[in-house]
Write an enzyme that holds these catalytic residues in place. Sequence first.
Site, PDB file in Angstrom:
ATOM      1  N   TYR A 214      16.961  30.067   8.818  1.00 59.18           N
ATOM      2  CA  TYR A 214      15.962  31.107   9.226  1.00 59.18           C
ATOM      3  C   TYR A 214      15.756  31.184  10.667  1.00 59.18           C
ATOM      4  O   TYR A 214      15.974  29.982  11.488  1.00 59.18           O
ATOM      5  CB  TYR A 214      14.544  30.451   8.732  1.00 59.18           C
ATOM      6  CG  TYR A 214      14.107  30.545   7.281  1.00 59.18           C
ATOM      7  CD1 TYR A 214      14.273  31.778   6.797  1.00 59.18           C
ATOM      8  CD2 TYR A 214      14.139  29.338   6.478  1.00 59.18           C
ATOM      9  CE1 TYR A 214      14.196  31.901   5.376  1.00 59.18           C
ATOM     10  CE2 TYR A 214      13.760  29.590   5.127  1.00 59.18           C
ATOM     11  CZ  TYR A 214      13.857  30.783   4.491  1.00 59.18           C
ATOM     12  OH  TYR A 214      13.713  30.788   3.318  1.00 59.18           O
TER      13      TYR A 214
ATOM     14  N   LYS B  19       0.944  -1.291   0.089  1.00 56.11           N
ATOM     15  CA  LYS B  19      -0.021  -0.040   0.010  1.00 56.11           C
ATOM     16  C   LYS B  19       0.816   1.182   0.079  1.00 56.11           C
ATOM     17  O   LYS B  19       2.030   1.311   0.294  1.00 56.11           O
ATOM     18  CB  LYS B  19      -0.814  -0.160   1.228  1.00 56.11           C
ATOM     19  CG  LYS B  19      -0.189  -0.050   2.687  1.00 56.11           C
ATOM     20  CD  LYS B  19      -0.994  -0.513   3.858  1.00 56.11           C
ATOM     21  CE  LYS B  19      -0.233  -0.720   5.257  1.00 56.11           C
ATOM     22  NZ  LYS B  19      -0.962  -1.304   5.931  1.00 56.11           N
TER      23      LYS B  19
END
Length: 351
Positions: free
Chosen positions: A245, A32
């Site tokens: 950042y 899956k």
Amino acid sequence: MRAWIDIDLGALVRNGERLARHAGVPILPMVKADAYGMGVGPVVRALEPLDPIGFGVSTADEGRELRALGVTRRVLVFTPVLPLDFAALRAASLTPCLGDPSVIQAWRESGGGEWHLSIDTGMHRAGVRWDRIADVADAVRAAPPAGALTHFHSSENDDGTLEVQEQRFRDALDALPVRPVLLHADNSGAIVRRSPSAWSFVRPGVFLYGVGSGPKAAMQPEAVAHLRARVVEVHALEAGESVSYGATWMAAAPARIATVNAGYADGYARSLGNAGTALLHGERVPVRGTVTMDMTMVDVTGVPCAPGDVVTLLGRDGSRTITAEELAVECGLSPYELLTGLRMRLPRVYA
Ligand SMILES: *Cc1c(COP(=O)(O)O)cnc(C)c1O
């Protein structure tokens, strides 16, 4: 290439062979979610020589994809389906796992076909409750399922719940008017825990793809996914200068910082900022500052490093390995989320 995932299909196959030998029964590999992000086509082709009893998916679309790849084996769809899915299931000869009495009845009335009875023994996600088998007894009598299954919620833990769930599964099977031929329950954690399996076949997922059930487990898988990215620049920082950042990391002494060409848009989680470790020329190099969308900075002070060098963010480099379990702990994700999150933007290179 700026960044990519090396996928070791040989390791995948060896993981499957070892599981099958340990379980002593056939395997039904779970493929899956694009084979846990590893790429369903190459994974299925690699596993075919193991002669699996079938493959497991979550949706009718995933099952149809297997048929398009030429898979002729049994394909089980494990997530509950609704009557609106029936046409797609039948068109691709897929086997649904049903647990809701009204859906089971609708399946039979709309033409029937092979199905498995899903029995909930404690996870409370899918299937008829083990103590409410009477609710489906008529439907089972009218159109007996080819198989019956349950799913363990904590198979990697030694907490006794697996045994409780398994006893409930046995009780439920005894309460059925007809005993199905194919009985299955074991996921990776349960397979590793016991040998041989008590059931007709086993349903391994994550172990195939290189994730074990902890350092104390009886069997450890080989790593399958290796996330690599190239260094694009190397910066000399002075003491007191910051990285990335928010300036969340500051050099206490002169440092060399390498910019690596992968970030959270590649599945390298932002939470690895100031927490993750990568491998460069077999050495551990820590992540400095926040991980950005496309780039991640690592501290290469004292390690030879130049633009073009390859950094390993997950997997093996030389004698060292960052396992998916370790990286998952570092970023606060489950290893399943980590692997299935590596699909964005990264080319996969199969070996
Ligand atoms: C995903 C899944 C598995 C495989 O689980 P792993 O923990 O990855 O081995 C087995 N059975 C069902 C029903 C599943 O949904």
